[in-house]
Write a protein that holds these residues in place. Structure first.
Motif, PDB file in Angstrom:
ATOM      1  N   VAL A   1       0.841  -1.193   0.000  1.00 43.00           N
ATOM      2  CA  VAL A   1       0.000   0.000   0.000  1.00 43.00           C
ATOM      3  C   VAL A   1       0.879   1.247   0.000  1.00 43.00           C
ATOM      4  N   GLY A   2       0.239   2.373  -0.267  1.00 44.94           N
ATOM      5  CA  GLY A   2       0.895   3.662  -0.168  1.00 44.94           C
ATOM      6  C   GLY A   2       0.097   4.591   0.726  1.00 44.94           C
ATOM      7  N   VAL A   3       0.770   5.587   1.279  1.00 50.53           N
ATOM      8  CA  VAL A   3       0.109   6.599   2.109  1.00 50.53           C
ATOM      9  C   VAL A   3       0.656   7.969   1.732  1.00 50.53           C
ATOM     10  N   GLY A   4      -0.014   9.006   2.178  1.00 57.89           N
ATOM     11  CA  GLY A   4       0.477  10.349   1.923  1.00 57.89           C
ATOM     12  C   GLY A   4      -0.365  11.397   2.616  1.00 57.89           C
ATOM     13  N   GLN A   5       0.251  12.541   2.862  1.00 54.79           N
ATOM     14  CA  GLN A   5      -0.460  13.660   3.460  1.00 54.79           C
ATOM     15  C   GLN A   5       0.455  14.884   3.426  1.00 54.79           C
ATOM     16  N   PRO A   6      -0.106  16.064   3.634  1.00 55.19           N
ATOM     17  CA  PRO A   6       0.709  17.254   3.847  1.00 55.19           C
ATOM     18  C   PRO A   6       1.034  17.399   5.337  1.00 55.19           C
TER      19      PRO A   6
END
Length: 475
Positions: free
Chosen positions: A456-461
């Motif tokens: 999986v991948g994740v991300g955020q500012p």
């Protein structure tokens, strides 16, 4: 033996396609849905630890899984032997789920011409000798950069998975999935104190990018930097503090504490804290969360999921309002919704479940510097390690592997032993500032659910969250 990416798995196994279709149709007669899932997978892992090659493994596996779905029930049989006899036995085994009232077979997934990654086998290049030499070079480079290193471990892993999904109406969907990863872990010692640092990266691609000198050297430098920062860390404070989450990998907290609660099965069974809240405000205004399996080359991306549904960009929370769930075919049908391309399984030996792909909180309009400067008394959490989450209540505990004190708007001393404790659904309302620096993780995530692991991948500012409980060792 390397399977040709152009050779059908049915043909490679010597199985007559007409026989496979007949047996699949027989298994799904009277069912609502189902499929024959065929898989061929090659994988390789090399681990170089403290100056020597510790592990070198290579594995080839193949098999099929046959599923018949009827209402909330599912019959599933799998085998590593792709043969007409094995498929016939599986068909007889799963037919029991469709006995009684006859269902209406669901329409096949829509077709797609989109390709999010190539189909070249990453295990073919570079050669084994080149990979082992590279790992030795990483070890030597790390030790030359920092004399305080006591341990260095580096690994390269790659896999090449070919899947085919056969439906009883004759539809066949195929996907070829490469996946690679580089990981670097170091231990630094000073004055009798030892601390760790780590960094990794990868994606659905070949090894060319991650083994380029500028890439692997940057990975080593980052692992060393984290270890040296932690050597200077002081005990973390405990109490209710304002928290700034860094961009990128800290999105793993969103993935665990919120993302799982937005998967279809938990909401259909009403075991999620988000069950029954569609259309309601579940987060602060400005918070938008998507699950996007369509980002080219990303670790969590899929051209099609493991039921043959094309990947989607699914908006889950929009400006604080809950607008959608991640769905596989079975839960979508039972909830009167549309499949979103989130039906995933670890291998042919596992049933598909609604799972995340790349789960991301979208960016806002504040600079990271502005967010940090706004905090009078808090912590800045840059990286996370392990954590625990209760899907039903939303309660979580996450360990920070890199964090700093914030005092009067300035980043201060690094912290050791910081833990964030809270409730995911409740804490979405505590987001008060959203950065303009949206970043995805470097390609290292693996998600576990029901005993299955998938990439999986994740991300955020950068985010500011007010009044979060911080567990630490200092008063």
């Amino acid at each position: 033996m390397t399977a040709s990416s152009s050779l059908s798995l049915l043909a490679r196994a010597g199985l007559d396609p007409a026989a496979a279709l007949r047996l699949t149709a027989h298994a799904l007669d009277g069912a609502d849905d189902g499929e024959l899932f065929l898989e061929y997978c090659q994988s390789e892992a090399l681990v170089f630890d403290n100056g020597r090659l510790k592990t070198a493994s290579y594995d080839t596996s193949q098999g099929f899984g046959l599923r018949a779905v009827k209402g909330e029930a599912a019959g599933y049989a799998h085998a590593s032997d792709i043969s007409e006899a094995a498929l016939a036995r599986a068909a007889d085994a799963v037919r029991a789920v469709a006995s009684g009232h006859r269902g209406t077979l669901a329409l096949a997934p829509e077709r797609t011409n989109v390709r999010l990654y190539g189909d070249d086998n990453p295990l073919g290049a570079p050669a084994f000798e080149v990979k082992t030499a590279l790992l030795a070079e990483i070890d030597a480079y790390a030790r030359s950069r920092e004399p305080r290193l006591k341990q260095v471990s580096a690994s390269l892993a790659g896999s090449w998975q070919v899947v085919e999904i056969v439906r009883p109406d004759g539809e066949i969907v195929r996907d070829v999935r490469p996946l690679v990863r580089l990981s670097v872990n170091v231990v630094a010692e000073h004055g009798g104190r030892m601390e760790t640092g780590s960094y990794g990266l990868g994606g659905r691609e070949g090894f060319a990018r991650i083994i380029a000198p500028e890439t692997w050297q940057a990975a080593v430098d980052e692992a060393i930097r984290q270890a040296l920062v932690n050597l200077e860390a002081v005990p973390a404070p405990a109490g209710e503090l304002d928290v700034v989450l860094g961009a990128g990998w800290p999105g793993i907290m969103l993935h665990e504490s919120v993302g799982h609660g937005l998967e279809g099965d938990f909401n259909r069974k009403k075991s999620s804290a988000f069950a029954g809240l569609l259309g309601q405000q579940v987060a602060a205004r400005g918070v938008t969360v998507v699950d996007d399996g369509t980002i080219p080359g990303r670790r969590g991306s899929l051209t099609v999921d493991d039921e043959g549904t094309p990947a989607h960009r699914t908006v889950l929370i929009e400006d604080g309002i809950l607008v959608g769930y991640m769905q596989d075919r079975q839960n979508a049908r039972l909830m009167g919704m549309t499949p979103t391309g989130n039906g995933r399984r670890e291998s042919h030996a596992h049933v598909p479940l609604p799972r995340m792909t790349n789960t991301v909180m979208m960016g806002g309009d504040r600079s990271p510097e502005e967010i940090i400067a706004s905090v009078r008394n808090g912590i800045y959490a840059v990286a996370f390690g392990g954590g625990q989450v209760d899907i039903t209540s939303g309660k979580y505990v996450f360990n920070c592997t890199e964090a700093y004190r914030i005092e009067n708007g300035k980043v201060g001393a690094p912290l050791k032993g910081a833990m964030l404790i809270g409730n995911g659904p409740s804490d979405l309302h505590r987001v008060t500032m959203i950065g303009n620096d949206l970043e995805l993780d470097p390609g290292i995530g693996t998600c576990g659910k029901a005993g299955q692991g998938v990439p999986v991948g994740v991300g955020q500012p950068t985010l500011r969250m007010d009044k979060i409980t911080v567990g630490g060792t200092a008063g």
